[in-house]
Design a protein around this motif. Structure first.
Motif, PDB file in Angstrom:
ATOM      1  N   LYS A 232       2.048   2.098  -3.419  1.00 15.26           N
ATOM      2  CA  LYS A 232       1.044   2.361  -4.474  1.00 15.26           C
ATOM      3  C   LYS A 232       1.152   3.835  -4.845  1.00 15.26           C
ATOM      4  O   LYS A 232       1.216   4.710  -3.982  1.00 15.26           O
ATOM      5  CB  LYS A 232      -0.351   2.006  -3.933  1.00 15.26           C
ATOM      6  CG  LYS A 232      -1.478   2.285  -4.888  1.00 15.26           C
ATOM      7  CD  LYS A 232      -1.756   1.094  -5.819  1.00 15.26           C
ATOM      8  CE  LYS A 232      -2.988   1.335  -6.687  1.00 15.26           C
ATOM      9  NZ  LYS A 232      -2.731   1.864  -8.011  1.00 15.26           N
TER      10      LYS A 232
ATOM     11  N   ARG B 213      -0.829  12.884  -6.551  1.00 13.80           N
ATOM     12  CA  ARG B 213      -1.424  11.588  -6.211  1.00 13.80           C
ATOM     13  C   ARG B 213      -2.936  11.622  -6.182  1.00 13.80           C
ATOM     14  O   ARG B 213      -3.498  12.654  -5.918  1.00 13.80           O
ATOM     15  CB  ARG B 213      -0.921  11.130  -4.838  1.00 13.80           C
ATOM     16  CG  ARG B 213       0.486  10.635  -4.958  1.00 13.80           C
ATOM     17  CD  ARG B 213       1.087  10.397  -3.605  1.00 13.80           C
ATOM     18  NE  ARG B 213       2.429   9.899  -3.800  1.00 13.80           N
ATOM     19  CZ  ARG B 213       2.842   8.724  -3.359  1.00 13.80           C
ATOM     20  NH1 ARG B 213       2.045   7.922  -2.728  1.00 13.80           N
ATOM     21  NH2 ARG B 213       4.077   8.339  -3.588  1.00 13.80           N
TER      22      ARG B 213
ATOM     23  N   ASN C 131      -0.934   5.823  -7.256  1.00  9.56           N
ATOM     24  CA  ASN C 131      -2.213   6.545  -7.272  1.00  9.56           C
ATOM     25  C   ASN C 131      -3.172   5.902  -6.274  1.00  9.56           C
ATOM     26  O   ASN C 131      -3.310   4.684  -6.249  1.00  9.56           O
ATOM     27  CB  ASN C 131      -2.841   6.473  -8.667  1.00  9.56           C
ATOM     28  CG  ASN C 131      -2.079   7.324  -9.662  1.00  9.56           C
ATOM     29  OD1 ASN C 131      -2.230   8.538  -9.691  1.00  9.56           O
ATOM     30  ND2 ASN C 131      -1.217   6.693 -10.445  1.00  9.56           N
ATOM     31  N   LYS C 132      -3.794   6.747  -5.497  1.00 10.88           N
ATOM     32  CA  LYS C 132      -4.686   6.190  -4.474  1.00 10.88           C
ATOM     33  C   LYS C 132      -6.093   5.929  -5.024  1.00 10.88           C
ATOM     34  O   LYS C 132      -6.884   5.222  -4.427  1.00 10.88           O
ATOM     35  CB  LYS C 132      -4.764   7.133  -3.255  1.00 10.88           C
ATOM     36  CG  LYS C 132      -3.404   7.450  -2.647  1.00 10.88           C
ATOM     37  CD  LYS C 132      -2.726   6.204  -2.040  1.00 10.88           C
ATOM     38  CE  LYS C 132      -1.329   6.552  -1.517  1.00 10.88           C
ATOM     39  NZ  LYS C 132      -0.477   5.360  -1.318  1.00 10.88           N
ATOM     40  N   LYS C 133      -6.399   6.569  -6.188  1.00  6.62           N
ATOM     41  CA  LYS C 133      -7.747   6.391  -6.756  1.00  6.62           C
ATOM     42  C   LYS C 133      -7.947   4.960  -7.251  1.00  6.62           C
ATOM     43  O   LYS C 133      -7.003   4.292  -7.646  1.00  6.62           O
ATOM     44  CB  LYS C 133      -7.904   7.344  -7.954  1.00  6.62           C
ATOM     45  CG  LYS C 133      -8.354   8.725  -7.546  1.00  6.62           C
ATOM     46  CD  LYS C 133      -8.786   9.485  -8.806  1.00  6.62           C
ATOM     47  CE  LYS C 133      -8.384  10.937  -8.730  1.00  6.62           C
ATOM     48  NZ  LYS C 133      -7.929  11.472  -9.991  1.00  6.62           N
ATOM     49  N   LYS C 134      -9.208   4.558  -7.278  1.00  6.19           N
ATOM     50  CA  LYS C 134      -9.528   3.203  -7.761  1.00  6.19           C
ATOM     51  C   LYS C 134      -9.526   3.176  -9.304  1.00  6.19           C
ATOM     52  O   LYS C 134      -9.700   4.209  -9.953  1.00  6.19           O
ATOM     53  CB  LYS C 134     -10.920   2.807  -7.267  1.00  6.19           C
ATOM     54  CG  LYS C 134     -10.971   2.430  -5.804  1.00  6.19           C
ATOM     55  CD  LYS C 134     -12.018   1.333  -5.584  1.00  6.19           C
ATOM     56  CE  LYS C 134     -11.855   0.526  -4.326  1.00  6.19           C
ATOM     57  NZ  LYS C 134     -11.310   1.104  -3.157  1.00  6.19           N
TER      58      LYS C 134
ATOM     59  N   GLU D 163       0.823  -1.212   0.000  1.00  3.77           N
ATOM     60  CA  GLU D 163       0.000   0.000   0.000  1.00  3.77           C
ATOM     61  C   GLU D 163       0.861   1.267   0.000  1.00  3.77           C
ATOM     62  O   GLU D 163       0.556   2.235  -0.703  1.00  3.77           O
ATOM     63  CB  GLU D 163      -0.916  -0.021   1.217  1.00  3.77           C
ATOM     64  CG  GLU D 163      -2.274   0.567   0.911  1.00  3.77           C
ATOM     65  CD  GLU D 163      -3.174   0.515   2.120  1.00  3.77           C
ATOM     66  OE1 GLU D 163      -3.379  -0.592   2.646  1.00  3.77           O
ATOM     67  OE2 GLU D 163      -3.617   1.600   2.541  1.00  3.77           O
TER      68      GLU D 163
END
Ligand SMILES: [Zn+2]
Ligand SMILES: [Zn+2]
Length: 252
Positions: free
Chosen positions: A50, A252, A52-55, A47
């Protein structure tokens, strides 16, 4: 060894089918494995890495796989053409590993990758000219947040530009067929790693030798900002041309 005539319709079809099975198999195996490891089995472990935090958008993977299958078909046709060119004596592909000395095996791989980098960097810049972009390159950038399945997700025009490079190179650069297989495998791994949207290279590596190698951080910025980071495997052209950008916290 007596080889069949690969220019017959039967062999053209059969070779293309065989290449398609190998190329799609390799795509699903490598992209699928990375997806399972990083997104299904151990997502919490990665995590922090990662980008980009968007889905992901609904249906994104499906679209990427569809385009990747078309690209794989183009790569398969290029493979068949290469075999025919080889049989007719138009390529420099060789089968005896010591023909140019064993030292030449890694050298040929390095030369190929540097030339591939140069070819891709400059056609990639060209593909970002707005009127070219709309037709040729937009499909790849529809994946705003890249995924392992983005690896071969190209419009057929872009797929074609990528597919012709190997047969053209093999007409001038001597390469052992093991090195060609190795190069194609590296290419697939590299594309999946660069589109993973999770940085897998350790920080100390990124700060030293790794700054010359493209990873997910480097390439994910290209998918968002377009004007930086056009490279394929290496960052040297982006450094020379001053097109290298860094991901800002606010991106991000
Ligand atoms: Zn990309
Ligand atoms: Zn691009």
């Amino acid at each position: 060894m007596n080889l069949p005539d690969f220019t017959s319709a039967y062999w053209i079809f059969l070779l293309t089918v065989i290449f398609f099975i190998i190329i799609t198999g390799r795509y699903f195996l490598i992209a699928g494995l990375f997806y399972l490891i990083f997104y299904t089995w151990f997502p919490s472990k990665f995590e922090a890495r990662k980008i980009n935090k968007k889905k992901y958008k609904k249906g994104q993977f499906k679209k990427e796989i569809k385009w990747s299958l078309i690209t794989s078909l183009l790569f398969s046709v290029a493979g068949t053409i290469t075999v025919i060119l080889w049989q007719k004596g138009y390529t420099k592909v060789y089968t005896k590993p010591d023909l140019y000395g064993f030292w030449y095996l890694p050298i040929s791989l390095i030369i190929f990758m540097l030339l591939h980098e140069t070819y891709y960097y400059w056609i990639h810049r060209w593909m970002h000219i707005p009127r070219v972009y709309k037709i040729v390159h937009k499909v790849h950038h529809d994946s705003k947040i890249a995924s392992p399945f983005t690896a071969f997700s190209f419009h057929p025009f872009e797929g074609l530009l990528q597919a012709i490079f190997l047969p053209l190179m093999l007409m001038i650069l001597p390469m052992h067929y093991y090195i060609i297989i190795l190069q194609l495998t590296i290419m697939t791994f590299s594309s999946v790693i660069n589109h993973l949207d999770i940085e897998i290279y350790p920080k100390p590596l990124k700060k030293s030798f790794g700054k010359w190698i493209i990873g997910a951080t480097h390439h994910s910025l290209h998918h968002k900002q377009f004007k930086y980071n056009y490279g394929l495997y290496f960052t040297f052209w982006d450094k020379i041309e001053k097109t290298e950008g860094e991901l800002m916290a606010g991106d991000r």
